[in-house]
Design a protein around this motif. Structure first.
Motif, PDB file in Angstrom:
ATOM      1  N   ARG A  21       1.702  -5.558  -7.906  1.00  0.00           N
ATOM      2  CA  ARG A  21       0.908  -6.771  -7.908  1.00  0.00           C
ATOM      3  C   ARG A  21       0.674  -7.235  -6.567  1.00  0.00           C
ATOM      4  O   ARG A  21      -0.498  -7.597  -6.455  1.00  0.00           O
ATOM      5  N   LEU A  22       1.505  -6.676  -5.686  1.00  0.00           N
ATOM      6  CA  LEU A  22       1.036  -7.029  -4.088  1.00  0.00           C
ATOM      7  C   LEU A  22       0.100  -6.656  -3.736  1.00  0.00           C
ATOM      8  O   LEU A  22      -0.811  -6.909  -2.922  1.00  0.00           O
ATOM      9  N   ASP A  23      -0.183  -5.200  -4.087  1.00  0.00           N
ATOM     10  CA  ASP A  23      -1.465  -4.353  -3.838  1.00  0.00           C
ATOM     11  C   ASP A  23      -2.626  -4.990  -4.197  1.00  0.00           C
ATOM     12  O   ASP A  23      -3.593  -5.048  -3.781  1.00  0.00           O
ATOM     13  N   ALA A  24      -2.513  -5.632  -5.688  1.00  0.00           N
ATOM     14  CA  ALA A  24      -3.694  -6.157  -6.215  1.00  0.00           C
ATOM     15  C   ALA A  24      -3.931  -7.452  -5.448  1.00  0.00           C
ATOM     16  O   ALA A  24      -5.084  -7.780  -5.320  1.00  0.00           O
ATOM     17  N   ILE A  25      -3.039  -8.230  -5.161  1.00  0.00           N
ATOM     18  CA  ILE A  25      -3.184  -9.498  -4.336  1.00  0.00           C
ATOM     19  C   ILE A  25      -3.872  -9.214  -2.939  1.00  0.00           C
ATOM     20  O   ILE A  25      -4.981  -9.755  -2.523  1.00  0.00           O
ATOM     21  N   ALA A  26      -3.404  -7.925  -2.222  1.00  0.00           N
ATOM     22  CA  ALA A  26      -3.930  -7.735  -0.962  1.00  0.00           C
ATOM     23  C   ALA A  26      -5.245  -7.097  -1.269  1.00  0.00           C
ATOM     24  O   ALA A  26      -6.266  -7.661  -0.302  1.00  0.00           O
TER      25      ALA A  26
END
Length: 74
Positions: A11-16
């Protein structure tokens, strides 16, 4: 099956990716509009940033405490 930490990292990758893709022509990268069909671009961007902050805090708790030490080479 992915672990909770792996799911959070995904999810952090998607937000970034979403934050990096924002520009002057995409949602989140524009100023708020006060037209009839107003879009809260700033709110959208801030919601991603806040979610990122919260997920990083959870991830830090999942990883546990650690101490960083270093030694100088002579």
């Amino acid at each position: 099956m992915a672990t909770r930490a792996q799911n959070i990292e995904t999810r952090l990758d998607a937000i970034a990716t979403e934050l990096a893709a924002m520009g002057t022509t995409k949602a989140g990268g524009l100023p708020n509009a006060n037209a009839a069909n107003a879009i809260d671009h700033v709110g959208y961007r801030m919601s991603l940033i806040n979610e990122q902050r919260e997920l990083l805090a959870v991830l830090a708790k999942l990883e546990g405490a650690y101490e960083v030490t270093s030694e100088m080479a002579s």
